[in-house]
Scaffold this motif. Sequence first.
Motif, short mmCIF file in Angstrom:
data_model
loop_
_atom_site.label_atom_id
_atom_site.label_comp_id
_atom_site.label_asym_id
_atom_site.label_seq_id
_atom_site.Cartn_x
_atom_site.Cartn_y
_atom_site.Cartn_z
N HIS A 1 80.11 59.20 -14.56
CA HIS A 1 80.72 58.30 -13.58
C HIS A 1 79.72 57.99 -12.47
O HIS A 1 78.69 58.65 -12.33
CB HIS A 1 81.99 58.92 -12.97
N GLU B 1 79.68 56.60 -8.10
CA GLU B 1 80.37 56.94 -6.86
C GLU B 1 80.60 55.67 -6.04
O GLU B 1 79.74 54.77 -5.99
CB GLU B 1 79.53 57.90 -6.01
N GLU B 2 81.74 55.62 -5.38
CA GLU B 2 82.02 54.52 -4.46
C GLU B 2 81.78 54.99 -3.03
O GLU B 2 82.11 56.12 -2.68
CB GLU B 2 83.46 54.05 -4.60
N HIS C 1 84.88 59.12 -6.75
CA HIS C 1 85.14 58.51 -8.04
C HIS C 1 86.53 58.83 -8.59
O HIS C 1 86.81 58.52 -9.74
CB HIS C 1 84.10 58.99 -9.06
N GLU D 1 81.63 50.38 -9.36
CA GLU D 1 80.84 51.44 -8.76
C GLU D 1 81.09 52.79 -9.44
O GLU D 1 80.21 53.65 -9.48
CB GLU D 1 81.16 51.57 -7.27
N SER D 2 82.29 52.99 -9.97
CA SER D 2 82.65 54.26 -10.61
C SER D 2 82.39 54.28 -12.11
O SER D 2 82.02 55.31 -12.66
CB SER D 2 84.13 54.59 -10.35
#
Length: 246
Positions: A150, A152-153, A162, A169-170
């Motif tokens: 994944h 990260e936001e 996430h 972003e994720s």
Amino acid sequence: EEYQRLQAAKDREGLKALAARHPDLFDPTTPSSDDVVDAGLAWIESTVAADESEPFFAFLHLFDVHDPYTPPAPYDRLFDPDYEGPIDGTGVSTKNSLVRADMPERDLEHLKALYDGEIAWVDHQLGRLFARLDELGLREDTLIVVVSDHGEEFFEHGQKGHRHNLHEESVHVPWILSWPAGLDSGRVVDVTVGLEDVAPTILGLCELDALPGATGSDLSAALRGDEPFVDREVWSELLHFEVANP
């Protein structure tokens, strides 16, 4: 091995005792990618020494690009050396965290720099791994697969981390394959693929039987240039662990 045994037995007291004896192993701020690469290389070297003609499979889980964002020096200052604020990469997900949607832009900039520092740190460790494979004469005919579970936001959509959404972003993560003896270099795949395709594709490239009931697609023929890539829908799923709290 002891941790796995205690975890499987759900022995909470045993896990607490293990953590008391080895606190560094349970400290999420302690970098571990260097130890994982060292252990992986030691295993690979011993395996090849025992029988250099025997194929091997090694899975290295590098966990440092993760909350808390605490890369080791010099990577902790690499991308933002002049910052003097309160953000140090810890406590990102705690109840009273300074990492909030309304945090100062300068602090958010430094948080992202720490995240980039973790990526650079892990990239360095992968470089050590690849260099040693070169020295052992294994690089040419070793299929290397680098993938992330994944991203990260950083409040692009109002949340952090996430666990709260399925925005790009994720879910848009790298999947890099290298195999000098088996795949052309420089190919960029511009169709949608998913993590569920990783295992079927590895098996296909190695000419091994498919996994029974696997839901992913084997992209090995397309990677070899024997057939075109076909774009398709790929589903992403989200398990909510807790109520979102920016």
